[in-house]
Design a protein around this motif. Structure first.
Motif, PDB file in Angstrom:
ATOM      1  N   ARG A  15       0.834  -1.307  -0.085  1.00  0.00           N
ATOM      2  CA  ARG A  15       0.172  -0.003  -0.071  1.00  0.00           C
ATOM      3  C   ARG A  15       0.973   1.263  -0.151  1.00  0.00           C
ATOM      4  N   GLU A  16       1.773   1.203   0.737  1.00  0.00           N
ATOM      5  CA  GLU A  16       2.741   2.397   0.777  1.00  0.00           C
ATOM      6  C   GLU A  16       3.561   2.466  -0.500  1.00  0.00           C
ATOM      7  N   TYR A  17       4.043   1.529  -1.286  1.00  0.00           N
ATOM      8  CA  TYR A  17       4.708   1.537  -2.458  1.00  0.00           C
ATOM      9  C   TYR A  17       3.584   2.218  -3.393  1.00  0.00           C
ATOM     10  N   VAL A  18       2.278   1.633  -3.674  1.00  0.00           N
ATOM     11  CA  VAL A  18       1.476   2.171  -4.461  1.00  0.00           C
ATOM     12  C   VAL A  18       1.282   3.722  -4.094  1.00  0.00           C
ATOM     13  N   THR A  19       1.175   3.935  -3.051  1.00  0.00           N
ATOM     14  CA  THR A  19       0.897   5.427  -2.731  1.00  0.00           C
ATOM     15  C   THR A  19       2.082   6.326  -3.084  1.00  0.00           C
ATOM     16  N   ASN A  20       3.298   5.804  -2.912  1.00  0.00           N
ATOM     17  CA  ASN A  20       4.439   6.528  -3.291  1.00  0.00           C
ATOM     18  C   ASN A  20       4.323   6.805  -4.941  1.00  0.00           C
ATOM     19  N   VAL A  21       3.862   5.709  -5.802  1.00  0.00           N
ATOM     20  CA  VAL A  21       3.885   5.791  -7.048  1.00  0.00           C
ATOM     21  C   VAL A  21       2.933   6.922  -7.484  1.00  0.00           C
ATOM     22  N   PHE A  22       1.989   7.177  -6.872  1.00  0.00           N
ATOM     23  CA  PHE A  22       0.839   8.375  -7.283  1.00  0.00           C
ATOM     24  C   PHE A  22       1.757   9.444  -7.039  1.00  0.00           C
ATOM     25  N   GLU A  23       2.651   9.744  -6.193  1.00  0.00           N
ATOM     26  CA  GLU A  23       3.356  10.989  -6.081  1.00  0.00           C
ATOM     27  C   GLU A  23       4.104  11.442  -7.308  1.00  0.00           C
ATOM     28  N   ASP A  24       4.600  10.395  -8.165  1.00  0.00           N
ATOM     29  CA  ASP A  24       5.316  10.674  -9.126  1.00  0.00           C
ATOM     30  C   ASP A  24       4.585  10.934 -10.547  1.00  0.00           C
ATOM     31  N   VAL A  25       3.293  11.155 -10.375  1.00  0.00           N
ATOM     32  CA  VAL A  25       2.410  11.504 -11.427  1.00  0.00           C
ATOM     33  C   VAL A  25       2.618  12.875 -11.869  1.00  0.00           C
ATOM     34  N   PRO A  26       2.203  13.253 -13.190  1.00  0.00           N
ATOM     35  CA  PRO A  26       2.379  14.921 -13.254  1.00  0.00           C
ATOM     36  C   PRO A  26       1.426  15.493 -12.226  1.00  0.00           C
ATOM     37  N   HIS A  27       1.815  16.784 -11.946  1.00  0.00           N
ATOM     38  CA  HIS A  27       1.229  17.771 -11.034  1.00  0.00           C
ATOM     39  C   HIS A  27      -0.279  18.076 -11.363  1.00  0.00           C
ATOM     40  N   ASN A  28      -0.683  17.879 -12.705  1.00  0.00           N
ATOM     41  CA  ASN A  28      -2.162  18.252 -13.136  1.00  0.00           C
ATOM     42  C   ASN A  28      -2.916  16.913 -13.057  1.00  0.00           C
ATOM     43  N   THR A  29      -2.548  15.674 -12.588  1.00  0.00           N
ATOM     44  CA  THR A  29      -3.123  14.708 -12.278  1.00  0.00           C
ATOM     45  C   THR A  29      -4.210  14.834 -11.179  1.00  0.00           C
ATOM     46  N   VAL A  30      -5.408  14.411 -11.356  1.00  0.00           N
ATOM     47  CA  VAL A  30      -6.531  14.454 -10.156  1.00  0.00           C
ATOM     48  C   VAL A  30      -6.514  13.116  -9.714  1.00  0.00           C
ATOM     49  N   VAL A  31      -6.281  13.125  -8.333  1.00  0.00           N
ATOM     50  CA  VAL A  31      -6.575  12.042  -7.456  1.00  0.00           C
ATOM     51  C   VAL A  31      -7.489  12.159  -6.393  1.00  0.00           C
ATOM     52  N   LEU A  32      -8.325  10.999  -6.160  1.00  0.00           N
ATOM     53  CA  LEU A  32      -9.435  10.751  -5.200  1.00  0.00           C
ATOM     54  C   LEU A  32      -8.692  10.035  -4.024  1.00  0.00           C
ATOM     55  N   ASN A  33      -8.378  10.797  -2.975  1.00  0.00           N
ATOM     56  CA  ASN A  33      -7.979  10.304  -1.806  1.00  0.00           C
ATOM     57  C   ASN A  33      -9.157  10.208  -0.960  1.00  0.00           C
ATOM     58  N   ILE A  34      -9.068   8.573  -0.455  1.00  0.00           N
ATOM     59  CA  ILE A  34     -10.148   7.960   0.420  1.00  0.00           C
ATOM     60  C   ILE A  34      -9.742   7.668   1.790  1.00  0.00           C
ATOM     61  N   TYR A  35     -10.523   8.037   2.684  1.00  0.00           N
ATOM     62  CA  TYR A  35      -9.953   7.889   4.056  1.00  0.00           C
ATOM     63  C   TYR A  35     -11.246   6.975   4.689  1.00  0.00           C
ATOM     64  N   ASP A  36     -10.696   6.267   5.913  1.00  0.00           N
ATOM     65  CA  ASP A  36     -11.670   5.447   6.456  1.00  0.00           C
ATOM     66  C   ASP A  36     -11.891   6.320   7.662  1.00  0.00           C
ATOM     67  N   ILE A  37     -13.264   6.400   8.152  1.00  0.00           N
ATOM     68  CA  ILE A  37     -13.922   7.143   9.377  1.00  0.00           C
ATOM     69  C   ILE A  37     -13.870   6.251  10.417  1.00  0.00           C
ATOM     70  N   THR A  38     -14.000   5.054  10.146  1.00  0.00           N
ATOM     71  CA  THR A  38     -14.299   4.049  11.177  1.00  0.00           C
ATOM     72  C   THR A  38     -13.543   2.886  10.917  1.00  0.00           C
ATOM     73  N   TRP A  39     -13.159   1.951  11.980  1.00  0.00           N
ATOM     74  CA  TRP A  39     -12.653   0.680  11.993  1.00  0.00           C
ATOM     75  C   TRP A  39     -13.676  -0.232  11.193  1.00  0.00           C
ATOM     76  N   GLY A  40     -14.900   0.220  11.358  1.00  0.00           N
ATOM     77  CA  GLY A  40     -15.902  -0.684  10.861  1.00  0.00           C
ATOM     78  C   GLY A  40     -15.836  -0.993   9.329  1.00  0.00           C
ATOM     79  N   ASN A  41     -14.991  -0.077   8.882  1.00  0.00           N
ATOM     80  CA  ASN A  41     -14.829  -0.432   7.298  1.00  0.00           C
ATOM     81  C   ASN A  41     -14.211  -1.751   7.000  1.00  0.00           C
TER      82      ASN A  41
END
Length: 197
Positions: A15-41
Motif C-alpha cells: 500500500r505504501e509503495y502504490v501510494t508513493n507511485v501516485f506521487e510521481d504522476v504529473p502535477h495536473n493529475t486528479v487523484v481521489l484520496n479516500i479515508y476510513d472514518i471508522t474501523w468498521g470499514n
C-alpha cells in the motif's frame, strides 16, 4: 483503476509503495484520496459499504468539504493527511487541463455553493463535493484524460448542481442507502453528528 487495495489487499508495505507511485504522476493529475472514518470499514468493505471521507488532490493540494459554523465548508489540506481520518487509498481519476490558478479560482467561485452550515452527513457531504470538484476539474476544456476510469460511476443527486461525477459507487453507498431507505435514521445520525461538533 489502480488502488492499493485492489492490487494487494491490506498489505501495508505494498500500500505504501502504490501510494508513493501516485506521487510521481504529473502535477495536473486528479487523484481521489479516500479515508476510513471508522474501523468498521474492515467489516463493511467486503459488502461494498463503508463510512468514508474523501478529498480531491491536484497540484500538490487536497480539497474537501465539511461542516463549519459559518462561511464555506471547502477546506484545503496536505494530501493524504486529513486528520482525524485514516488514509486508506488513492485512485487516479485523470488529468485536468486547468492551470493551478484556474483551480484556485474554481475553489473561490465554488465557496458560495458549498456552505459549511449546509453540510449533511448523507445528503451533502465530502463525497458529494469530491464528485462535483473532480467533475469540474476533469471536464474543463474537453474530456478527461484517464487511462483507467473507475469501474462504476456515482450519481450525485443532492449537490448544488446535481452533477454526475467520476467516483467509485462504493465511496458514498452507505449514505445513499440511508437517504433512500431509512431517511429518518439518516436525519437522526446527521443531528447527532451536528450536535457533537
Amino acid at each position: 483503476m489502480y488502488t492499493a487495495d485492489s492490487v494487494a489487499g491490506s498489505n501495508a508495505r505494498f500500500r505504501e509503495y502504490v501510494t508513493n507511485v501516485f506521487e510521481d504522476v504529473p502535477h495536473n493529475t486528479v487523484v481521489l484520496n479516500i479515508y476510513d472514518i471508522t474501523w468498521g470499514n474492515t467489516i463493511l468493505g467486503p459488502l461494498g459499504l463503508g463510512v468514508h471521507h474523501t478529498g480531491v488532490e491536484v497540484y500538490g493540494r487536497e480539497y474537501s468539504f465539511g461542516r463549519s459554523t459559518s462561511g464555506t465548508g471547502i477546506f484545503e489540506v496536505t494530501p493524504k493527511k486529513c486528520s482525524p481520518h485514516t488514509f486508506r487509498e488513492s485512485i487516479v481519476l485523470g488529468q485536468t487541463k486547468m492551470a493551478p490558478e484556474a483551480v484556485r479560482a474554481l475553489v473561490r467561485t465554488s465557496a458560495g455553493d458549498w456552505i459549511g452550515t449546509r453540510y449533511h452527513i448523507a445528503r451533502n457531504n465530502c463525497n458529494i463535493f469530491s464528485g462535483f470538484f473532480a467533475n469540474e476539474l476533469l471536464s474543463a476544456d474537453g474530456p478527461a484524460m484517464t487511462e483507467h476510469p473507475p469501474l462504476a460511476v456515482h450519481q450525485v443527486f443532492d449537490g448544488p448542481r446535481g452533477l454526475c461525477a467520476v467516483l467509485p459507487a462504493w465511496v458514498n453507498r452507505l449514505a445513499d442507502v440511508g437517504v433512500r431507505w431509512a431517511p429518518s435514521i439518516s436525519d437522526r445520525v446527521e443531528a447527532m453528528d451536528r450536535d457533537a461538533r
